[in-house]
Design an enzyme around this catalytic site. Structure first.
Site, PDB file in Angstrom:
ATOM      1  N   HIS A  86      -4.881  -8.536  70.300  1.00 19.88           N
ATOM      2  CA  HIS A  86      -5.409  -9.634  70.265  1.00 19.88           C
ATOM      3  C   HIS A  86      -6.080  -9.994  71.078  1.00 19.88           C
ATOM      4  O   HIS A  86      -7.149 -11.107  70.938  1.00 19.88           O
ATOM      5  CB  HIS A  86      -3.963 -10.549  69.875  1.00 19.88           C
ATOM      6  N   ASP A 222       0.775  -4.223  70.367  1.00 25.46           N
ATOM      7  CA  ASP A 222      -0.322  -4.959  70.686  1.00 25.46           C
ATOM      8  C   ASP A 222      -1.297  -4.571  71.855  1.00 25.46           C
ATOM      9  O   ASP A 222      -1.304  -5.064  73.281  1.00 25.46           O
ATOM     10  CB  ASP A 222      -0.355  -6.567  71.032  1.00 25.46           C
ATOM     11  N   SER A 645      -1.120 -13.010  78.348  1.00 27.57           N
ATOM     12  CA  SER A 645      -1.504 -11.488  77.395  1.00 27.57           C
ATOM     13  C   SER A 645      -2.923 -10.497  77.969  1.00 27.57           C
ATOM     14  O   SER A 645      -3.859 -10.789  78.298  1.00 27.57           O
ATOM     15  CB  SER A 645      -2.718 -12.761  76.167  1.00 27.57           C
TER      16      SER A 645
END
Ligand code: ASP
Length: 710
Positions: A86, A222, A645
């Site tokens: 992402h 991810d 992230s």
């Protein structure tokens, strides 16, 4: 001020063993002082110098800010970096088309020549941190007003930043901590030639989509892979085919030994922002007003986007990245409302505030501070509502925002602004126009506009309604007429105007109905909403500075960590499941088996790629196999937030064991209150990453670059 530091230092010496478990995002420079003993007691095997040092290569040298809001880490001596899927999503989307649909099929460069450049992407290394509090506050006297204080601080900061990096290719930035009770200088080195090396299909990298986002059990692979390129001397350089892979000072060894519940883990990355010390009034505003209204507006946007994206693949690709950006916070805000309610957050804050007021009642510096904050929050409420609605419901209309890109050129054409940058502005707008239309779908924007405009007018106080001629309650008709008359939806015509560069023609754009409409709105926002909203917010900072200092004195049996502010931090905790609700137990890990369980070819986000199913059927897992499957994600108690992230999740020896990518729904309010029972970070197990690169993609040349500990 000296006393304040003395207090901190004393606390650190006496109380390191009394830190609250797992909560906190700590400054690498101060690990030695505040955390190392506690970390070691919990299982950490390295020293503080191994994490952060200016004398030797250390783990911080393997960590980068990825793009503008994520973290990444070096995993080879050839500049290879891991981050989340992402985080690289925009780049993957930008390289995708119907013919080369990397979102759906993934992308793997099988040699360095095939790696794809990304013009707007950079990664940034942290060179060093310095406590510059004294220098920043130099010259500040009690008698100074807040405005004078801020002016002195800005001048001091500017001087510090220039002195720190003048004449080098480095960047310096000074940031406030504890609401300006302390200041640190950060020196950065930025690289701009970053190439896409690999990304799994979305049905792996974004597996489960919005439905699974922010929740557990999770089966999202991810990750994406990039490479840093440098010039021949290993220095930052703009993209050039002559650039070579960057040779880092440090990269992370990867351990595939696996994780068990109770194992020490830590995260080194760039948490974006937290507000741990806000008052009950602030929480009330977020929980009862801000989050609900922002969620409602985004509900509408997502509903419309999703409808068209499901119908048409071209639109799906165009809107994939936009849709993700809308839905990510939308879901988090919803979760925060529930979490704050369950934790009884407002009541807890009120109790703390009562305690504070009792403690502060004879202390001039602190005794009124909470009341002052309460008054400001009360006064700011209607401005906050107007601010949120302008930003969520008006500014997000793509055509409005795009038309506004022309405002500078229009001002130049009218001669109200210097036009020495005319040519570069023309060039910028050409690029902007190309990139806007590449991903624009008028019918989506138009429909969203029709849904959102009435929301603004019904929820925002009348005094913030711009006076727009011809606009009455028949919004639909009005909006239809804007679209039918505007030129801003016509790419070729707009490009022609830019190309011709005639000032007369450009001046006329100011009369375009879309531009004129937004201009009115923007003026109202700029004159009536933002200045008050902003000054009241700044006003809160002054009181929070006192409140924070008071809290530290009052709770001198604890070390309060500074709110996250997108500077490098260390979080540490343990691998741990959770009991989210009565009757439910969350195991600490998931496996590939769960992917197969969720497989659903009819839903894009759950449509497991055939190749993965084949590997599953043949149990072709190589060295990544554990008990007949491949581990996928795990939960831990590390305190993280957005910005983390892509951060490395490390073991006690500093080996990479996974990539941080999310948090668990039930603990999602951890930006405001960390709940040890429910706040968990979600990590993608590094064995799944390697399994996908190795077995799924066959990109074994990448595996060979890495240092893998078995
Ligand atoms: N998934 C999150 C994000 O995208 C990361 C986090 O907030 O924990 O911001």
């Amino acid at each position: 001020m000296k006393k304040f530091f003395y207090t901190i230092l004393t606390i650190s010496i006496i109380l390191t063993s009394q830190l609250r478990a797992d909560e906190g995002m700590w400054i690498p420079l101060l690990i030695e002082k505040f955390n190392i003993e506690d970390m070691k007691a919990k299982g950490f095997k390295l020293s503080a110098e191994d994490i952060y040092s200016i004398n030797q290569a250390c783990i911080k040298d393997a960590i980068v800010i990825f793009g503008r809001g994520c973290t990444g880490e070096l995993v080879s001596d050839q500049g290879l970096i891991f981050t989340n899927h992402h985080c690289g999503y925009r780049q993957i989307q930008q390289h995708s088309s119907i013919e080369n649909d990397y979102l759906t099929n993934g992308f793997w460069a099988m040699s360095k020549e095939e790696e794809l450049p990304n013009p707007d992407l950079s990664v940034t290394f942290l060179e060093r941190i310095e406590d510059v509090t004294e220098k920043v506050l130099n010259g500040i006297k009690k008698k100074h007003t807040e405005k004078e204080r801020n002016e002195i601080i800005s001048q001091n900061i500017e001087k510090i930043e220039v002195e720190a990096v003048g004449g080098t290719n480095l960047a310096a930035i000074v940031k406030p901590f504890y609401y300006g009770n302390q200041y640190f200088l950060f020196i950065y080195k930025k690289f701009n030639d970053i190439r896409l090396v690999g990304a799994p299909p979305s049905a792996i990298g974004k597996f489960g989509g919005d439905t699974d986002n922010w929740s557990w059990p999770r089966h999202t692979g991810d990750f994406s892979v990039f490479r840093i390129y440098a010039d021949q001397d290993n220095n930052p350089a703009e993209y050039s085919p002559d650039n070579v892979p960057y040779k880092p000072k440090q990269y992370l060894p990867i351990s595939i030994k696996g994780v068990n519940e109770g194992d020490f883990t830590w995260v080194l990355g760039y948490p974006g922002g937290t507000t741990q010390y806000i008052t009950s009034d602030a929480i009330k505003l977020i929980k009862e007003i801000r989050n609900p209204s922002r969620v409602l507006i985004r509900d509408k946007r997502l509903e419309i986007m999703n409808k068209y994206m499901e119908e048409n693949d071209t639109i799906r690709i165009k809107y994939a990245s936009k849709n993700y950006r809308v839905s990510n916070s939308w879901k988090r805000w919803k979760g925060e409302i529930i979490g704050l309610e369950r934790l009884n957050a407002i009541k807890r804050k009120i109790e703390l505030e009562k305690e504070f007021n009792a403690w502060a009642k004879d202390k001039k510096e602190y005794k009124d501070v909470l009341q002052e904050l309460e008054i400001i929050y009360q006064a700011n409420k209607e401005y906050v509502i107007a601010y949120d609605h302008f930003r969520e419901a008006i500014r997000t209309i793509e055509i409005l925002d795009y038309s506004w890109e022309f405002s500078k050129l229009i001002r130049m054409a009218k001669g109200t602004e210097l036009d020495d940058s005319w040519v570069s502005e023309i060039e910028r707008l050409k690029k902007e126009t190309e990139s806007f239309f590449k991903d624009y779908e008028e019918k989506i924007d138009h429909e969203i506009f029709k849904e959102l405009l009435p929301i603004y007018f019904s929820n925002v106080d009348e005094k913030f309604h711009p006076n727009i001629e011809g606009l009455n309650v028949n919004y639909t008709e009005y909006i239809n007429s804007l679209y039918s008359k505007t030129i801003f939806t016509e790419k070729e015509e707009i490009l022609d105007i830019i190309d011709r560069g005639s000032k007369e023609e450009i001046k006329k754009l100011a009369g375009d109905p879309i531009y004129a409409f937004y201009n009115k709105f923007y003026k109202t926002y700029n004159a009536e909403i933002y200045p008050v909203y902003d000054s009241l917010n700044k006003e809160t900072i002054k009181h929070y500075r006192a409140y924070m200092k008071g809290l530290m004195e009052m709770q001198n049996d604890k070390i309060l960590f500074p709110d996250a502010n997108f500077t490098m931090r260390v979080s540490y905790g343990e691998v741990k499941g959770s009991y989210p609700r009565d009757g439910i137990m969350y195991k600490y890990y998931t496996t590939l088996d769960g992917v197969i369980e969720k497989d659903n070819p009819n839903i894009y986000d759950y449509d497991v790629p055939d190749k993965l199913k084949e590997l599953y059927q043949n149990k072709d897992y190589g060295k990544y196999e554990v008990d007949g499957t491949v581990p996928l994600c795990f939960l831990a108690t590390n305190h993280t937030t957005g910005g983390n992230s892509g951060s490395p999740v490390l073991d006690a020896e500093g080996n990479l064991i996974g990539l941080n990518f999310d948090r668990m729904w039930e603990g999602i309010m951890s930006d405001m209150i960390f709940d040890p029972e429910h706040s968990r970070n979600i990590t993608l197990d590094i064995r799944y990453v390697l399994f996908i690169i190795d077995k799924f993609a066959g990109a074994t040349h990448l595996i060979e670059e890495m240092k893998i500990i078995e």
